[in-house]
Design a protein around this motif. Structure first.
Motif, short mmCIF file in Angstrom:
data_model
loop_
_atom_site.label_atom_id
_atom_site.label_comp_id
_atom_site.label_asym_id
_atom_site.label_seq_id
_atom_site.Cartn_x
_atom_site.Cartn_y
_atom_site.Cartn_z
N LEU A 1 39.17 32.28 29.86
CA LEU A 1 38.12 33.27 29.87
C LEU A 1 37.76 33.60 28.42
N ALA A 2 36.49 33.69 28.14
CA ALA A 2 36.05 33.97 26.78
C ALA A 2 34.99 35.06 26.81
N GLU A 3 35.34 36.21 26.22
CA GLU A 3 34.38 37.31 26.12
C GLU A 3 33.55 37.16 24.85
N CYS B 1 31.47 37.19 29.91
CA CYS B 1 32.79 36.60 30.10
C CYS B 1 32.56 35.24 30.76
N TYR C 1 38.07 43.56 27.81
CA TYR C 1 38.66 42.34 28.32
C TYR C 1 38.12 42.03 29.71
N GLY D 1 40.87 37.29 29.16
CA GLY D 1 40.22 36.85 27.95
C GLY D 1 40.91 37.43 26.74
#
Length: 113
Positions: free
Chosen positions: A4-6, A22, A94, A104
């Protein structure tokens, strides 16, 4: 492996808006449920809101009517639209994939004049 990448955090003045994203990878199913959480300075991590598999959403009282969670199933991305931001919204935000241990890395949101 789920990742997961915010993104989308930053510095904004009180009353301003930000949209966090996200992006999920390594997921073999869609739609999926996701939660947004935040941790302010010296505070415990708290839930901001959640979007469920059926698309329904639920929010903490502190952000209700100001924040909106949405999801793009095709892009495996969940969004957190934050309006009328207040200094007390300052935190690291997050995302968390429901039903898993995947989180994330967090994105900083600072609300200050």
């Amino acid at each position: 492996q789920v990742q997961l990448a915010e993104s989308g955090g930053g510095l904004v003045q009180p009353g301003g808006s930000l949209r966090l994203s996200c992006a999920a990878s390594g997921i073999a199913f869609s739609p999926f449920g996701m939660g947004w959480y935040r941790q302010g300075p010296g505070k415990m991590r708290e839930v901001v809101g959640r979007i469920f598999i059926n698309g329904s959403t639920r929010y903490a009282d502190s952000v209700k009517d100001r924040f909106t969670i949405s999801r793009d199933n095709a892009k495996y991305t969940v969004y957190l639209q934050m309006n009328n931001l207040k200094p007390e919204d300052t935190a690291v935000y997050y995302c968390h994939l429901r039903g898993t241990l995947s989180w994330g890395q967090g994105t900083q949101v600072t609300v200050s004049s």
